[in-house]
Structure formats: structure tokens, C-alpha cells
Enzyme design. Structure first.
Site, PDB file in Angstrom:
ATOM      1  N   HIS A  16       0.868  -1.188   0.000  1.00  0.00           N
ATOM      2  CA  HIS A  16       0.000   0.000   0.000  1.00  0.00           C
ATOM      3  C   HIS A  16       0.898   1.229   0.000  1.00  0.00           C
ATOM      4  O   HIS A  16       1.253   1.765   1.053  1.00  0.00           O
ATOM      5  CB  HIS A  16      -0.923  -0.038   1.224  1.00  0.00           C
ATOM      6  CG  HIS A  16      -1.893   1.117   1.287  1.00  0.00           C
ATOM      7  ND1 HIS A  16      -2.966   1.136   2.142  1.00  0.00           N
ATOM      8  CD2 HIS A  16      -1.945   2.293   0.598  1.00  0.00           C
ATOM      9  CE1 HIS A  16      -3.626   2.269   1.988  1.00  0.00           C
ATOM     10  NE2 HIS A  16      -3.023   2.995   1.062  1.00  0.00           N
ATOM     11  N   HIS A  18       1.514   4.724  -2.567  1.00  0.00           N
ATOM     12  CA  HIS A  18       1.162   5.525  -3.747  1.00  0.00           C
ATOM     13  C   HIS A  18       2.443   6.146  -4.299  1.00  0.00           C
ATOM     14  O   HIS A  18       3.127   6.884  -3.572  1.00  0.00           O
ATOM     15  CB  HIS A  18       0.164   6.622  -3.378  1.00  0.00           C
ATOM     16  CG  HIS A  18      -1.100   6.087  -2.764  1.00  0.00           C
ATOM     17  ND1 HIS A  18      -2.234   5.841  -3.504  1.00  0.00           N
ATOM     18  CD2 HIS A  18      -1.398   5.719  -1.491  1.00  0.00           C
ATOM     19  CE1 HIS A  18      -3.187   5.373  -2.706  1.00  0.00           C
ATOM     20  NE2 HIS A  18      -2.704   5.283  -1.479  1.00  0.00           N
ATOM     21  N   HIS A 195      -9.379   1.202  -0.995  1.00  0.00           N
ATOM     22  CA  HIS A 195      -9.396   1.983   0.235  1.00  0.00           C
ATOM     23  C   HIS A 195     -10.830   1.956   0.766  1.00  0.00           C
ATOM     24  O   HIS A 195     -11.771   2.216   0.010  1.00  0.00           O
ATOM     25  CB  HIS A 195      -8.997   3.430  -0.028  1.00  0.00           C
ATOM     26  CG  HIS A 195      -7.534   3.638  -0.306  1.00  0.00           C
ATOM     27  ND1 HIS A 195      -6.838   2.914  -1.238  1.00  0.00           N
ATOM     28  CD2 HIS A 195      -6.634   4.487   0.249  1.00  0.00           C
ATOM     29  CE1 HIS A 195      -5.576   3.318  -1.247  1.00  0.00           C
ATOM     30  NE2 HIS A 195      -5.424   4.272  -0.349  1.00  0.00           N
ATOM     31  N   GLU A 198     -11.283   4.268   5.902  1.00  0.00           N
ATOM     32  CA  GLU A 198     -10.229   5.195   6.367  1.00  0.00           C
ATOM     33  C   GLU A 198     -10.916   6.425   6.993  1.00  0.00           C
ATOM     34  O   GLU A 198     -10.687   6.730   8.157  1.00  0.00           O
ATOM     35  CB  GLU A 198      -9.331   5.631   5.200  1.00  0.00           C
ATOM     36  CG  GLU A 198      -8.255   6.640   5.616  1.00  0.00           C
ATOM     37  CD  GLU A 198      -7.489   7.238   4.431  1.00  0.00           C
ATOM     38  OE1 GLU A 198      -7.992   7.199   3.291  1.00  0.00           O
ATOM     39  OE2 GLU A 198      -6.388   7.777   4.669  1.00  0.00           O
ATOM     40  N   ASP A 278       1.948   3.969   2.669  1.00  0.00           N
ATOM     41  CA  ASP A 278       0.926   4.807   2.012  1.00  0.00           C
ATOM     42  C   ASP A 278       1.536   5.947   1.181  1.00  0.00           C
ATOM     43  O   ASP A 278       1.664   5.811  -0.035  1.00  0.00           O
ATOM     44  CB  ASP A 278      -0.035   5.351   3.076  1.00  0.00           C
ATOM     45  CG  ASP A 278      -1.397   5.741   2.513  1.00  0.00           C
ATOM     46  OD1 ASP A 278      -1.679   5.436   1.353  1.00  0.00           O
ATOM     47  OD2 ASP A 278      -2.195   6.344   3.257  1.00  0.00           O
ATOM     48  N   ASP A 279       1.875   7.053   1.828  1.00  0.00           N
ATOM     49  CA  ASP A 279       2.446   8.225   1.138  1.00  0.00           C
ATOM     50  C   ASP A 279       3.677   8.672   1.926  1.00  0.00           C
ATOM     51  O   ASP A 279       3.661   9.721   2.584  1.00  0.00           O
ATOM     52  CB  ASP A 279       1.405   9.356   1.111  1.00  0.00           C
ATOM     53  CG  ASP A 279       0.132   8.937   0.389  1.00  0.00           C
ATOM     54  OD1 ASP A 279       0.163   8.821  -0.845  1.00  0.00           O
ATOM     55  OD2 ASP A 279      -0.883   8.686   1.071  1.00  0.00           O
TER      56      ASP A 279
HETATM   57  N1  ADE Z   1      -4.376   8.673  -2.135  1.00  0.00           N
HETATM   58  C1  ADE Z   1      -3.140   8.729  -1.615  1.00  0.00           C
HETATM   59  N2  ADE Z   1      -3.181   8.526  -0.286  1.00  0.00           N
HETATM   60  C2  ADE Z   1      -4.493   8.340   0.050  1.00  0.00           C
HETATM   61  C3  ADE Z   1      -5.184   8.083   1.254  1.00  0.00           C
HETATM   62  N3  ADE Z   1      -4.562   7.975   2.433  1.00  0.00           N
HETATM   63  N4  ADE Z   1      -6.532   7.958   1.202  1.00  0.00           N
HETATM   64  C4  ADE Z   1      -7.190   8.073   0.041  1.00  0.00           C
HETATM   65  N5  ADE Z   1      -6.588   8.304  -1.129  1.00  0.00           N
HETATM   66  C5  ADE Z   1      -5.241   8.436  -1.135  1.00  0.00           C
HETATM   67 ZN    ZN Z   2      -3.524   4.842   0.351  1.00  0.00          ZN
END
Ligand code: ADE
Ligand code: ZN
Length: 342
Positions: A16, A18, A195, A198, A278-279
Site C-alpha cells: 500500500h 502511492h 481503500h 479510512e 501509504d504516502d
Molecule cells: N491517495 C493517496 N493517499 C491516500 C489516502 N490515504 N486515502 C485516500 N486516497 C489516497
Molecule cells: Zn492509500
């Protein structure tokens, strides 16, 4: 060996992540300047990555996407992202890509793919890191566009393009609306994740499983609001790709040390969890740090974290023989690492 070093070296899957959320603030500033894009006001480059909610984050995320335009840009950010995964102990990566956010700048899908796939090949050659790609549906563009998106993905087959995801903001875009897109994905032989839970309700997790036929759930935290759903997910052992640092930015669970943090509740309930970043650049973290934080701040044991690392093998979209071989190799390596911390 200290515990932090052992956790960083521990073999891991990253499922997971991006691509665009892994772009450093300095790379973003450089690419934006190169392409003549205006940046939001800021004192220091690091301040570009300031937000306090998912919606605010997604505005900057979309700007980062706009700064990645040429095949060479995609190749560069992909290699940089994967090299940092390798530095965190990742041995296998499934990477999300957000094509819709690049279309806004007129970038063609084949251009994105050419750059990303070459960056992946670079990481394989230089860091021995294997990776595959998951183009993600932007749910905010609605269900009809989601079907077109899946058809576009299916029309550009490649052995390393293995599935689809569903991201952006759940609020106003319930998972159940994407049944047709996910049916199309399944019909084309694509794997499916999404997703859910969240910032949206447990019902989105339920829909992702029952209606979208997802093989795993990204985030999923609000599952804890529905005990019956928790019980059925414990029973099925569907995997949740949880992202500790993200929860501080986008969810109601902002303190990893809180006794009621969703990830702790999910772990204690017996759900199958794996840890992800994630990011990572946009949330100033990396995969190794996510494990370290779960140990230091949430107090999860090294054995629990080792199990989560191995859960990544079960959740990965790789064949069963590879899973068996990886489990044997990683288990032995993890045992040696943990013994060295004693
Ligand atoms: N795109 C990138 N990170 C995300 C996240 N945490 N939730 C939804 N879309 C995303
Ligand atoms: Zn994500």
C-alpha cells in the site's frame, strides 16, 4: 543489534504505497519549477507538505501529480520511491499509480506506464527489488468513469500491471457505487483491492468485501465500529494494509499510543494486518519507520510485528510457490534478526 535496526532490516512486503505520495518535497519543487507550475506559498520546501485532513492532503497530492509529466519524470520518481523501499527492508512492492491526476496535465497513459515500468526495471537491476503496478480508480470521479478507467487499464495489459485499487475521499463516494467497475476488473482477470473505512464507515469495508469482491482492504480502520464485520473478517482472515503514520493525518485516531487506536483494536481482535507506508514522503516517514513506530508508540511486540511482515506474503498477489519459498526465507531471516536483539 538495536531493535530499530532489526525492524528496518526485517524483510517486508509493501502493498500500500502511492507512487506520487512517495515524491520528496524537494523533487516535487524541482519538477514543478521545471514544468513552470506555481506552488502554494511556502517558506521552506518541506512546508509544502502541510495538511491536517484527507481532503487537504489530496489537494497537495494532486499538485504533486501535476508536476510529474514526462516519461523521464515517471522513471525518476519510481526509482527514487523503490530505492527508499529497499532501504527500509522491502523485498517486494505493489505500487499504486494515480493516472487520472496526470490526465489533468495531458499526460498519456502509455507515457506514464513507460516511465514507471522502466523505473521498476531499474530498481530490479540495481536494488534486486521486485515490484508490480496497481493503477487506482479515483472514486471522486464517480462510478461511470470508474468503469471506463478499468477498461483502459485492461486495454493496456502488461505482466506487471496486476490489479486495480480505489482511492481518494470516501465521503460522498460510497464503495457500493463501484460494483460495475470491480465486476469489469474481475472479468479482465485483474486483482482487486480498495481503500475503505479510512474516513468512511464500516459499511464501505463490508461493501468492498461483499460487493466489490476485494482480496484485501486498504486502511479499513472503521471496521472496529462493526463487531459483526470484525468477526467475519477474523474468520475469513482477509488482510488489511494499515498505515500508522497516515492515521495521524487523515483519521480520527491521531495518537498511536492511545489505547483505543483502531490499529491496536484491529490487532487485538485478531484481524490479519500488514504494515505499509501509504504516502511516505508526503507524511514524512518510510516503511521501516512505520514498524518502529508501532513498536515504540503502540507498544506492539517484535513477534507481532514479525507476524505482520509475514502477513504481507499472504496478502501479496504472487503465486503460491513463491509465497511458500518467501515464507521459509523470511522466517529464517527474521528469527536471526530478532535473536540478535536479545
Ligand atoms: N491517495 C493517496 N493517499 C491516500 C489516502 N490515504 N486515502 C485516500 N486516497 C489516497
Ligand atoms: Zn492509500
Amino acid at each position: 543489534m538495536d531493535v530499530e535496526t532489526a525492524l528496518r532490516k526485517m524483510p517486508k512486503a509493501e502493498l500500500h504505497l502511492h507512487l506520487e505520495g512517495a515524491v520528496d518535497a524537494s523533487t516535487f519543487a524541482e519538477l514543478a519549477a521545471h514544468h513552470g507550475l506555481e506552488l502554494p506559498p511556502h517558506d521552506q520546501v518541506a512546508d509544502l507538505y502541510s495538511y491536517d485532513s484527507l481532503a487537504d492532503f489530496l489537494v497537495i497530492y494532486s499538485l504533486v501529480c501535476r508536476s510529474i509529466q514526462t516519461e523521464a519524470d515517471f522513471r525518476r520518481v519510481t526509482y527514487e520511491c523503490l530505492a527508499r523501499c529497499a532501504d527500509s527492508g522491502a523485498r517486494y512492492v505493489e505500487l499504486f499509480l494515480s493516472p487520472e491526476s496526470h490526465f489533468e496535465m495531458g499526460v498519456e497513459y502509455p507515457t506514464m506506464l513507460a516511465g514507471v515500468l522502466t523505473g521498476m526495471a531499474d530498481a530490479q537491476a540495481e536494488r534486486s527489488l521486485e515490484s508490480n503496478l496497481i493503477p487506482a480508480i479515483n472514486r471522486e470521479l464517480g462510478p461511470a468513469r470508474a468503469v471506463e478507467f478499468v477498461e483502459m487499464v485492461a486495454a493496456h495489459p502488461h505482466p506487471q500491471i496486476i490489479g486495480v485499487g480505489l482511492d481518494f475521499n470516501e465521503i460522498g463516494f460510497p464503495s457500493a457505487d463501484y460494483v460495475d467497475a470491480y465486476r469489469a476488473a474481475a472479468a479482465h482477470g485483474l486483482h482487486r483491492t480498495s481503500h475503505a473505512g479510512e474516513v468512511g464507515p464500516a459499511d464501505n469495508v463490508r461493501a468492498a468485501i461483499d460487493l466489490l469482491d476485494c482480496e484485501r482492504i486498504d486502511h479499513g480502520y472503521h471496521v472496529v465500529d462493526d463487531p459483526d464485520l470484525v468477526a467475519s473478517c477474523v474468520e475469513s482472515q482477509i488482510a488489511f494494509t494499515v498505515c500508522p503514520t497516515t492515521t495521524e493525518y487523515t483519521t480520527v485516531w491521531r495518537d498511536l499510543s492511545a489505547p483505543d487506536h483502531a490499529i491496536r483494536q484491529m490487532s487485538e481482535a485478531g484481524l490479519k494486518l500488514m504494515v505499509n507506508s501509504d504516502d511516505p514522503a508526503m507524511f514524512v516517514s518510510d516503511l521501516g519507520n512505520e514498524y518502529v513506530r508501532l513498536h515504540r508508540e503502540m507498544g506492539l511486540s517484535l513477534d507481532t510485528l514479525a507476524e505482520m511482515a509475514l502477513n504481507g506474503i499472504d496478502a501479496a498477489w504472487i503465486d503460491d510457490a513463491t509465497k511458500t519459498a518467501l515464507r521459509a526465507d523470511w522466517s529464517a531471516e527474521i528469527d536471526t534478526l530478532l535473536a540478535a536483539t536479545a
